[in-house]
Write a protein that holds these residues in place. Structure first.
Motif, PDB file in Angstrom:
ATOM      1  N   ALA A 143       0.816  -1.210   0.000  1.00 35.21           N
ATOM      2  CA  ALA A 143       0.000   0.000   0.000  1.00 35.21           C
ATOM      3  C   ALA A 143       0.851   1.262   0.000  1.00 35.21           C
ATOM      4  CB  ALA A 143      -0.937  -0.003   1.213  1.00 35.21           C
ATOM      5  N   ASN A 144       2.027   1.193   0.645  1.00 38.48           N
ATOM      6  CA  ASN A 144       2.980   2.307   0.673  1.00 38.48           C
ATOM      7  C   ASN A 144       4.347   1.718   1.012  1.00 38.48           C
ATOM      8  OD1 ASN A 144       2.957   1.955   3.572  1.00 38.48           O
ATOM      9  ND2 ASN A 144       1.048   3.152   3.582  1.00 38.48           N
ATOM     10  N   LEU A 145       5.285   2.547   1.425  1.00 41.17           N
ATOM     11  CA  LEU A 145       6.638   2.074   1.711  1.00 41.17           C
ATOM     12  C   LEU A 145       6.837   1.661   3.164  1.00 41.17           C
ATOM     13  CD1 LEU A 145       8.755   4.673  -0.330  1.00 41.17           C
ATOM     14  CD2 LEU A 145       8.033   2.373  -1.012  1.00 41.17           C
ATOM     15  N   LEU A 150      12.689   2.005   4.610  1.00 38.35           N
ATOM     16  CA  LEU A 150      13.056   2.983   3.581  1.00 38.35           C
ATOM     17  C   LEU A 150      12.220   4.238   3.789  1.00 38.35           C
ATOM     18  CD1 LEU A 150      14.461   3.721   0.859  1.00 38.35           C
ATOM     19  CD2 LEU A 150      12.493   2.667  -0.289  1.00 38.35           C
ATOM     20  N   SER A 151      12.890   5.369   3.913  1.00 39.06           N
ATOM     21  CA  SER A 151      12.189   6.650   4.014  1.00 39.06           C
ATOM     22  C   SER A 151      12.804   7.616   3.010  1.00 39.06           C
ATOM     23  CB  SER A 151      12.277   7.212   5.434  1.00 39.06           C
ATOM     24  OG  SER A 151      13.627   7.404   5.825  1.00 39.06           O
ATOM     25  N   GLY A 161       5.454   6.400  -2.090  1.00 43.43           N
ATOM     26  CA  GLY A 161       4.905   5.544  -3.128  1.00 43.43           C
ATOM     27  C   GLY A 161       5.214   6.110  -4.493  1.00 43.43           C
ATOM     28  N   ASP A 162       4.858   5.355  -5.531  1.00 41.33           N
ATOM     29  CA  ASP A 162       5.118   5.764  -6.915  1.00 41.33           C
ATOM     30  C   ASP A 162       6.591   6.113  -7.108  1.00 41.33           C
ATOM     31  OD1 ASP A 162       2.445   5.563  -7.928  1.00 41.33           O
ATOM     32  OD2 ASP A 162       1.973   7.381  -6.813  1.00 41.33           O
ATOM     33  N   ILE A 163       7.456   5.118  -6.894  1.00 41.30           N
ATOM     34  CA  ILE A 163       8.895   5.349  -7.025  1.00 41.30           C
ATOM     35  C   ILE A 163       9.548   4.268  -7.876  1.00 41.30           C
ATOM     36  CG2 ILE A 163       9.052   6.447  -4.750  1.00 41.30           C
ATOM     37  CD1 ILE A 163      10.517   3.831  -3.850  1.00 41.30           C
ATOM     38  N   GLN A 164      10.672   4.616  -8.454  1.00 46.88           N
ATOM     39  CA  GLN A 164      11.602   3.671  -9.058  1.00 46.88           C
ATOM     40  C   GLN A 164      12.988   4.098  -8.591  1.00 46.88           C
ATOM     41  OE1 GLN A 164      11.138   2.387 -13.132  1.00 46.88           O
ATOM     42  NE2 GLN A 164       9.045   3.182 -13.202  1.00 46.88           N
ATOM     43  N   LEU A 165      13.551   3.303  -7.699  1.00 46.08           N
ATOM     44  CA  LEU A 165      14.760   3.692  -6.980  1.00 46.08           C
ATOM     45  C   LEU A 165      15.856   2.667  -7.214  1.00 46.08           C
ATOM     46  CD1 LEU A 165      16.067   5.519  -4.704  1.00 46.08           C
ATOM     47  CD2 LEU A 165      15.161   3.838  -3.085  1.00 46.08           C
ATOM     48  N   ARG A 166      17.084   3.138  -7.458  1.00 43.98           N
ATOM     49  CA  ARG A 166      18.238   2.255  -7.602  1.00 43.98           C
ATOM     50  C   ARG A 166      19.385   2.782  -6.747  1.00 43.98           C
ATOM     51  NH1 ARG A 166      23.033   1.276 -10.289  1.00 43.98           N
ATOM     52  NH2 ARG A 166      23.315  -0.835 -11.129  1.00 43.98           N
ATOM     53  N   GLN A 232      18.014  -5.180   6.678  1.00 43.55           N
ATOM     54  CA  GLN A 232      18.112  -3.811   6.193  1.00 43.55           C
ATOM     55  C   GLN A 232      16.944  -3.383   5.305  1.00 43.55           C
ATOM     56  OE1 GLN A 232      20.461  -2.081   7.542  1.00 43.55           O
ATOM     57  NE2 GLN A 232      21.597  -3.817   8.379  1.00 43.55           N
ATOM     58  N   VAL A 233      16.192  -4.320   4.750  1.00 41.78           N
ATOM     59  CA  VAL A 233      15.126  -3.967   3.807  1.00 41.78           C
ATOM     60  C   VAL A 233      13.746  -4.110   4.434  1.00 41.78           C
ATOM     61  CG1 VAL A 233      14.058  -4.521   1.599  1.00 41.78           C
ATOM     62  CG2 VAL A 233      16.550  -4.522   1.802  1.00 41.78           C
ATOM     63  N   LEU A 234      13.418  -5.271   4.966  1.00 44.57           N
ATOM     64  CA  LEU A 234      12.087  -5.505   5.531  1.00 44.57           C
ATOM     65  C   LEU A 234      12.033  -5.048   6.989  1.00 44.57           C
ATOM     66  CD1 LEU A 234      11.133  -9.075   4.242  1.00 44.57           C
ATOM     67  CD2 LEU A 234      10.733  -6.863   3.148  1.00 44.57           C
ATOM     68  N   THR A 235      10.908  -4.475   7.380  1.00 44.14           N
ATOM     69  CA  THR A 235      10.696  -4.186   8.789  1.00 44.14           C
ATOM     70  C   THR A 235      10.357  -5.483   9.523  1.00 44.14           C
ATOM     71  OG1 THR A 235       8.307  -3.822   8.577  1.00 44.14           O
ATOM     72  CG2 THR A 235       9.752  -1.917   8.176  1.00 44.14           C
ATOM     73  N   GLU A 236      10.507  -5.471  10.847  1.00 48.79           N
ATOM     74  CA  GLU A 236      10.187  -6.666  11.637  1.00 48.79           C
ATOM     75  C   GLU A 236       8.701  -6.996  11.517  1.00 48.79           C
ATOM     76  OE1 GLU A 236      10.641 -10.007  13.691  1.00 48.79           O
ATOM     77  OE2 GLU A 236      12.273  -8.693  13.019  1.00 48.79           O
TER      78      GLU A 236
END
Length: 246
Positions: A143-145, A150-151, A161-166, A232-236
């Protein structure tokens, strides 16, 4: 430090790839594809191959375009195996789409592939190789980030939201390439959805000295990538919603 999950019951993983990039004379990819097909046919008698779209692109154009330089030209697949082999003028990949067979079995297939390539004598010294995991979050997790650690902020604007990040992130003797895109469509057999793509690639910071050194790096690539994903990527909270097994 908390232990990493052994697996997730609600597995978001949609594809795993091991990729080898190499330098060689014109046509080395074609020679290697013939050897690879012949060797794989011993274990997979019904293996088939087909040309990919990149095979019809003239070599000078492909070599001058960074987006095409490492594009596979041929795909090989066989019934009753989860693996797909792809090869181009400067690239070789082993792919496993969902359901994932697990690291031990995937690593075994990578090792077998490296021995075929080494024994061919066409690539005496390996170049860049990497391990890549592609996950797809959907439903409330997309639904969002907030499902990710990641902030993003641009001036007074919070980006959610609505991102393409590298991103490229150093990690000791290894390096990560992190890509996040949302919303993105997913079109798989029997499954069409929209959600968040998390594309993680881990590679050695320096090229391996030889094939044995490359093989020795595989478990390290996997361990660094797995740690990146879960720590580092997923929250608990996200990990718990994916029902981890320890």
């Amino acid at each position: 430090m908390n232990p990493l999950p052994k697996r997730l019951r609600k597995e978001p993983l949609i594809e795993v790839l091991w990729q080898l990039q190499f330098q060689g004379n014109q046509g080395v990819g074609d020679l290697l594809s013939g050897i690879l097909f012949s060797q794989l046919k011993k274990e997979h008698p019904q293996i088939e191959w087909r040309r990919l779209a990149a095979a019809d692109i003239p070599a000078p154009i492909a070599q001058s375009d960074p987006n095409l330089r490492f594009a596979p030209k041929m795909l090989m697949e066989a019934p009753h195996t989860p693996f797909i082999w792809q090869i181009g003028n400067r690239v070789l990949t082993l792919n496993c789409c969902k359901p994932y067979v697990g690291w031990d079995r995937f690593k075994e297939a990578v090792l077998a592939l490296t021995h075929i390539v080494e024994d061919s004598g066409l690539l005496p010294n390996p170049q860049r190789h990497s391990l890549r995991y592609i996950d797809f979050l959907q439903g409330e997790l997309a639904a969002n980030l907030s499902a990710l650690k990641l902030s993003l902020r641009l001036g007074d604007f919070d980006i959610n939201g609505d991102i393409q990040l590298r991103l490229e992130i150093p990690d000791g003797e290894y390096r990560h390439v992190v890509q996040v895109a949302t919303p993105m469509p997913l079109n798989l057999p029997g499954e069409n959805s929209t959600g968040t793509i998390i594309d993680l690639e881990t590679l050695p910071a320096n090229a391996p000295a030889d094939w044995e050194a490359l093989r020795a790096q595989l478990d390290h690539l996997h361990d660094h990538l797995k740690s990146l994903f879960f720590r580092q990527v997923l929250t608990e909270a996200t990990i718990q919603k994916l029902e981890p097994e320890y």
